[in-house]
Design a protein around this motif. Structure first.
Motif, short mmCIF file in Angstrom:
data_model
loop_
_atom_site.label_atom_id
_atom_site.label_comp_id
_atom_site.label_asym_id
_atom_site.label_seq_id
_atom_site.Cartn_x
_atom_site.Cartn_y
_atom_site.Cartn_z
N THR A 3 -4.20 -7.01 20.63
CA THR A 3 -4.23 -7.73 19.73
C THR A 3 -4.79 -7.01 18.66
OG1 THR A 3 -4.80 -9.81 21.11
CG2 THR A 3 -5.36 -9.78 18.62
N ASP A 4 -4.20 -6.91 17.29
CA ASP A 4 -4.64 -6.16 16.32
C ASP A 4 -4.85 -6.94 15.10
OD1 ASP A 4 -4.90 -3.88 14.62
OD2 ASP A 4 -3.03 -3.39 14.69
N PHE A 5 -6.19 -6.99 14.67
CA PHE A 5 -6.60 -7.67 13.43
C PHE A 5 -6.80 -6.41 12.15
CE2 PHE A 5 -7.73 -10.68 16.55
CZ PHE A 5 -7.35 -11.62 16.11
N ARG A 6 -6.12 -7.07 11.05
CA ARG A 6 -6.25 -6.11 10.13
C ARG A 6 -6.69 -6.85 8.73
NH1 ARG A 6 -1.19 -1.81 10.69
NH2 ARG A 6 -1.29 -1.70 12.90
N LEU A 7 -7.46 -6.34 7.89
CA LEU A 7 -7.89 -7.03 6.56
C LEU A 7 -7.37 -6.14 5.45
CD1 LEU A 7 -9.60 -9.28 5.36
CD2 LEU A 7 -11.61 -7.92 5.62
N GLY A 8 -6.81 -6.51 4.56
CA GLY A 8 -6.64 -5.83 3.42
C GLY A 8 -5.16 -6.45 2.88
N ARG A 9 -4.64 -5.80 1.75
CA ARG A 9 -3.56 -6.28 1.09
C ARG A 9 -2.47 -5.82 2.23
NH1 ARG A 9 -1.51 -2.91 -2.66
NH2 ARG A 9 -0.37 -4.66 -3.50
N TRP A 10 -1.66 -6.81 2.45
CA TRP A 10 -0.61 -6.94 3.50
C TRP A 10 0.31 -5.55 3.19
CZ3 TRP A 10 4.46 -7.19 2.57
CH2 TRP A 10 4.87 -7.96 1.46
N GLN A 11 0.71 -5.42 1.77
CA GLN A 11 1.57 -4.13 1.53
C GLN A 11 0.91 -2.91 2.11
OE1 GLN A 11 0.37 -6.68 -0.56
NE2 GLN A 11 1.92 -7.26 -2.08
N ASP A 12 -0.24 -2.77 2.22
CA ASP A 12 -1.10 -1.60 2.34
C ASP A 12 -1.42 -1.40 3.97
OD1 ASP A 12 -1.31 -1.14 -0.27
OD2 ASP A 12 -3.45 -1.96 -0.50
N VAL A 13 -2.12 -2.41 4.35
CA VAL A 13 -2.27 -2.24 5.90
C VAL A 13 -1.38 -2.64 6.91
CG1 VAL A 13 -4.73 -2.77 5.35
CG2 VAL A 13 -3.29 -4.67 5.73
N LEU A 14 -0.06 -3.26 6.73
CA LEU A 14 0.91 -3.79 7.56
C LEU A 14 2.15 -3.02 7.41
CD1 LEU A 14 0.47 -7.62 7.37
CD2 LEU A 14 -0.73 -5.92 8.63
N SER A 15 2.35 -1.97 6.43
CA SER A 15 3.44 -1.20 6.28
C SER A 15 3.82 -0.62 7.44
CB SER A 15 3.39 -0.30 5.11
OG SER A 15 2.46 0.74 5.37
N ASP A 16 2.99 -0.13 8.28
CA ASP A 16 3.58 0.84 9.52
C ASP A 16 4.05 -0.34 10.67
OD1 ASP A 16 1.01 -0.16 9.95
OD2 ASP A 16 0.75 1.75 11.34
#
Length: 103
Positions: A3-16
């Motif tokens: 499970t991977d939780f990320r916080l931030g602008r989705w364009q920045d933190v989820l691009s990969d």
């Protein structure tokens, strides 16, 4: 399973994120200047968000979005309805349910 939780602008933190690798996207994007998040209110590009969701969601994956338009001078914004209709018409998207609730 990880499970991977990320916080931030989705364009920045989820691009990969790899295509077809996400089971659930839960989002409450800023729109209509109705919400601010940590002092920001950068309006979301709903077409960009829809394309991202289609790319990363696995078969059977789901995108759940909190969207409730602003009320200005007693007039309800039509943004939520416009987004629902435009996404429901996109190839690959299926509208499963619109849920409204209050507290």
């Amino acid at each position: 399973m990880t499970t991977d939780f990320r916080l931030g602008r989705w364009q920045d933190v989820l691009s990969d994120i790899s295509g077809g690798s996400v089971r659930l996207i839960l989002t409450s994007p800023p729109y209509d200047n109705a919400r601010t998040y940590e002092g920001t209110c950068e309006l979301v590009g709903f077409d960009e968000l829809a394309a991202f969701g289609q790319r990363v969601l696995c078969p059977g994956g789901m995108l759940a979005m909190v969207i409730d338009g602003a009320v200005n001078d007693g007039v309800q914004s039509t943004t939520p309805y416009e987004v629902i209709v435009s996404w429901a018409r996109r190839p690959g998207w299926r509208l499963l349910q619109v849920l409204a609730y209050g507290r």
